[in-house]
Design an enzyme around this catalytic site. Structure first.
Site, mmCIF file in Angstrom:
data_model
loop_
_atom_site.group_PDB
_atom_site.id
_atom_site.type_symbol
_atom_site.label_atom_id
_atom_site.label_comp_id
_atom_site.label_asym_id
_atom_site.label_seq_id
_atom_site.Cartn_x
_atom_site.Cartn_y
_atom_site.Cartn_z
ATOM 1 N N SER A 175 5.827 -0.099 1.677
ATOM 2 C CA SER A 175 6.406 -1.445 1.629
ATOM 3 C C SER A 175 7.826 -1.477 2.158
ATOM 4 C CB SER A 175 6.395 -1.990 0.197
ATOM 5 O OG SER A 175 5.087 -2.296 -0.173
ATOM 6 N N HIS A 199 -3.146 -1.079 -5.811
ATOM 7 C CA HIS A 199 -2.973 0.348 -6.125
ATOM 8 C C HIS A 199 -3.864 0.764 -7.295
ATOM 9 C CE1 HIS A 199 0.258 1.716 -3.480
ATOM 10 N NE2 HIS A 199 0.855 0.552 -3.655
ATOM 11 N N ASP A 238 -0.091 -6.122 -4.274
ATOM 12 C CA ASP A 238 -0.082 -4.688 -3.953
ATOM 13 C C ASP A 238 -0.256 -3.817 -5.191
ATOM 14 O OD1 ASP A 238 0.819 -2.279 -2.256
ATOM 15 O OD2 ASP A 238 2.376 -2.348 -3.793
HETATM 16 ZN ZN LIG Z 1 2.208 -0.505 -2.358
#
Ligand SMILES: [Zn+2]
Length: 429
Positions: A79, A262, A258
């Site tokens: 990121s 994960h 995100d």
């Molecule tokens: Zn990430």
């Protein structure tokens, strides 16, 4: 006569150029939001009762795609490198915050906007000094230098009497402490209006404004009694930024898409997508009404290798996803160290469907280890909806790119993430 001449010149320059320059720019980044996320969200939000699949805001605004690879040979970005590319137009190494491959500082479009006299803002569901918003505001060799990054939100003023960032909304209270002479209180003394509860968003009435609503990231939408918190922050942000005639640049990050990715947590990801879509719709309505605002959305990369369809079956069950009412982390905490007999009762609090005896037995085998239990649960719940994942990390697939408003035609087709930033920087003048 003079007036008519000026009008003539404007007309000539007109359709080609004048129409292309936005007054305001709103840049939405869905962290981890690869193409399978926007696809999944379309089926997730559809009304399955009438089998009707309707366009989402992502479908309406989509005009291209973007590549995301970092400066090195890994192809898969993190990121920090992704956001540095999107904020500055220069590729860097994984972990870089607003610095190039030689660790030299890069100026972001937010800094450029401020130098042009614009108002600026960042809104995120993570802590505001996390990788993506940080890359628009700060320089750091490592994304983990959270306190150093937070300090720059205040100290990096281009002019002594003007804040670099006029609007800061998200999580991160622990990095902006309000004790005397600490960062948060210094900012309030300097002139920031401050709110620390989402229910107090209305109490923010002017810029500069600082709203921090959790010690670190905000709770997941799927676990929260305020699942529309990003939409609410964007409404507040646009209310404050549009109070004056000054142009503004606003970056909005759907940060936790995100984080759910994960964890391979599809229900968590879809609730984050719903809030991100709602926030984008707020900006879409704002831009439609005014006609002078460019709205762009994209992602920094995809996360988890999400796909729809798994195990050889030709199906994806959005209904199973909708019937999961908490994140894997919350469900895991509830099951941890509990006897198997209790599992059905505990799971009934979170799931609108039952697990098989075999699945309950598999969970029981790892019921004393948080991580093993959570991954087993991820695999079982993903199986119920035929959701596929390839990794607990990121992937290098191209990400969606959408835009509306003056200048939006610059984003048509396939672009590299650095080209998105370069096009935006050309319009922030
Ligand atoms: Zn990430």
């Amino acid at each position: 006569m003079l007036k008519n001449m000026a009008f003539g010149v404007a007309l000539m320059a007109g359709s080609a150029q004048a129409a292309e320059v936005p007054k305001n720019v709103i840049f939405f980044i869905g962290d981890g939001m690869g193409p399978a996320y926007t696809t999944a969200y379309r089926y997730y939000q559809a009304d399955s009762q009438v089998s009707q699949v309707t366009d989402t805001v992502f479908d309406r605004l989509l005009i291209g795609s973007a590549s995301t690879f970092p400066h090195d040979e890994t192809v898969v970005t993190d990121s920090a490198a992704g956001a540095t590319a999107l904020a500055t137009g220069t590729k860097s190494y994984n972990g870089a915050i607003g610095v190039d491959a030689h660790k030299q500082p890069l100026d972001s479009m937010l800094v450029q906007a401020k130098s042009m006299g614009w108002h600026t803002g960042v809104i995120a569901t993570s802590h505001v000094n996390h990788a993506t918003p940080a890359s628009f505001v700060a320089h750091a060799d490592s994304r983990r230098n959270y306190q150093e990054i937070a300090e720059q939100f205040y100290s990096r003023r281009l002019k002594e009497d003007q804040p670099l960032v006029d609007l800061i909304l998200g999580g991160g209270q622990r990095y902006f402490p309000m004790e005397q002479d600490q960062l948060g209180s210094k900012m309030v003394n300097w002139g920031y209006q401050y709110a620390d509860k989402l229910t107090q968003l209305d109490s923010l009435t002017r810029l500069p404004a600082l709203g921090l609503f959790a010690p670190k990231q905000l709770p997941y939408a799927v676990d929260s009694d305020q699942p529309k918190r990003l939409s609410a922050m964007v409404s507040t942000g646009l209310r404050l930024l549009s109070q004056s005639d000054t142009p503004f640049f606003l970056m909005v990050e759907g940060s936790l898409i995100d984080w759910c990715g994960h964890d391979n947590d599809i229900a968590c990801a879809m609730k984050e997508m719903a809030d991100f879509a709602g926030a984008l719709e707020v900006a879409e309505a704002f831009a439609q009404e005014r006609g002078d605002t460019l709205v762009v959305f994209t992602a920094d990369h995809s996360t988890g290798g999400l796909t729809l369809g798994a195990g050889g079956e030709y199906r994806w069950e959005a209904e199973q996803v909708k019937q999961t009412g908490a994140s894997l982390r919350t469900i895991t905490d509830a099951l941890l160290n509990q006897p198997q007999e209790q599992f059905p009762q505990i799971l009934a609090r979170f799931l609108g469907f039952e697990l098989t005896q075999g699945e309950l037995g598999e969970l029981a085998k790892v019921s004393k280890e948080e991580e093993a239990l959570r991954w087993k649960l991820a695999s079982i719940l993903s199986g119920h909806s035929y959701t596929g994942w390839t990794t607990s990390g990121h992937t290098a697939v191209d990400v969606p790119l959408g835009a509306m408003g003056p200048g939006s035609e610059r984003f048509r087709g396939h672009l590299d993430n650095t080209e998105i930033a370069k096009a935006l920087k050309q319009m922030i003048r």
